[in-house]
Design a protein around this motif. Structure first.
Motif, PDB file in Angstrom:
ATOM      1  N   GLY A 191      -8.634 -21.217  12.407  1.00  8.44           N
ATOM      2  CA  GLY A 191      -8.348 -21.170  13.834  1.00  8.44           C
ATOM      3  C   GLY A 191      -7.528 -19.973  14.254  1.00  8.44           C
ATOM      4  N   GLY A 192      -7.007 -19.247  13.289  1.00  7.11           N
ATOM      5  CA  GLY A 192      -6.179 -18.089  13.590  1.00  7.11           C
ATOM      6  C   GLY A 192      -6.992 -16.838  13.836  1.00  7.11           C
ATOM      7  N   SER A 193      -6.264 -15.732  13.989  1.00  2.00           N
ATOM      8  CA  SER A 193      -6.892 -14.451  14.317  1.00  2.00           C
ATOM      9  C   SER A 193      -6.358 -13.343  13.425  1.00  2.00           C
ATOM     10  CB  SER A 193      -6.607 -14.084  15.775  1.00  2.00           C
ATOM     11  OG  SER A 193      -7.118 -15.061  16.656  1.00  2.00           O
ATOM     12  N   LEU A 194      -7.184 -12.334  13.252  1.00  2.80           N
ATOM     13  CA  LEU A 194      -6.795 -11.115  12.555  1.00  2.80           C
ATOM     14  C   LEU A 194      -7.513  -9.949  13.223  1.00  2.80           C
ATOM     15  CD1 LEU A 194      -6.989 -11.958   8.720  1.00  2.80           C
ATOM     16  CD2 LEU A 194      -4.921 -11.408  10.009  1.00  2.80           C
ATOM     17  N   ARG A 195      -6.920  -8.771  13.095  1.00  4.76           N
ATOM     18  CA  ARG A 195      -7.588  -7.556  13.529  1.00  4.76           C
ATOM     19  C   ARG A 195      -7.655  -6.585  12.360  1.00  4.76           C
ATOM     20  NH1 ARG A 195      -5.669  -2.902  17.769  1.00  4.76           N
ATOM     21  NH2 ARG A 195      -4.395  -2.359  15.947  1.00  4.76           N
ATOM     22  N   LEU A 196      -8.861  -6.219  12.002  1.00  8.52           N
ATOM     23  CA  LEU A 196      -9.070  -5.219  10.967  1.00  8.52           C
ATOM     24  C   LEU A 196      -9.230  -3.843  11.617  1.00  8.52           C
ATOM     25  CD1 LEU A 196     -11.657  -7.043   8.674  1.00  8.52           C
ATOM     26  CD2 LEU A 196      -9.160  -7.208   8.675  1.00  8.52           C
ATOM     27  N   SER A 197      -8.728  -2.838  10.922  1.00  5.87           N
ATOM     28  CA  SER A 197      -8.873  -1.458  11.385  1.00  5.87           C
ATOM     29  C   SER A 197      -9.528  -0.634  10.295  1.00  5.87           C
ATOM     30  CB  SER A 197      -7.504  -0.850  11.725  1.00  5.87           C
ATOM     31  OG  SER A 197      -6.858  -1.581  12.744  1.00  5.87           O
TER      32      SER A 197
END
Length: 114
Positions: free
Chosen positions: A15-21
């Motif tokens: 349910g969480g979030s992440l941002r990949l770069s």
């Protein structure tokens, strides 16, 4: 020679979030289609999302409406915003620059706990 360096992976609860770069070196970034693949243990590497130089995006059915790919050509960077993460999203995520010879990053681990 193009080099790609991913960052932003980690451990997150379902349910969480992440941002990949993915930061690219080289002057051809802005004209290339970029993408993200992922690979789980004992599975093939699957396409997650792509984005053209004009910003047209495409997603795997499994991540539609949850993941968003974007790019900032001024920073030579492509992003993958991942929301509503599920345990089945656990994988090593790879950035790719499509060209005559595709360039790949080293991968970043994303682990989603239930």
């Amino acid at each position: 020679q193009v080099q790609l360096v991913e960052s932003g992976g980690g451990l997150v609860q379902a349910g969480g979030s992440l941002r990949l770069s993915c930061a690219a070196s080289g002057s051809i970034f802005s004209i290339n289609t970029m993408g993200w693949y992922r690979q789980s243990p004992e599975k093939q590497r699957d396409l997650v999302a792509t984005i053209t130089s004009a910003g047209t995006t495409n997603y795997a059915d499994s991540v539609k409406d949850r993941f968003t790919i974007s790019r900032d050509n001024t920073k030579n960077t492509v992003y993958l915003h991942m929301n509503s993460l599920k345990p089945e999203d656990t994988a090593v995520y790879y950035c790719v620059l499509f060209g005559a010879i595709n360039a790949w990053g080293q991968g970043t681990q994303v682990t989603v706990s239930s």
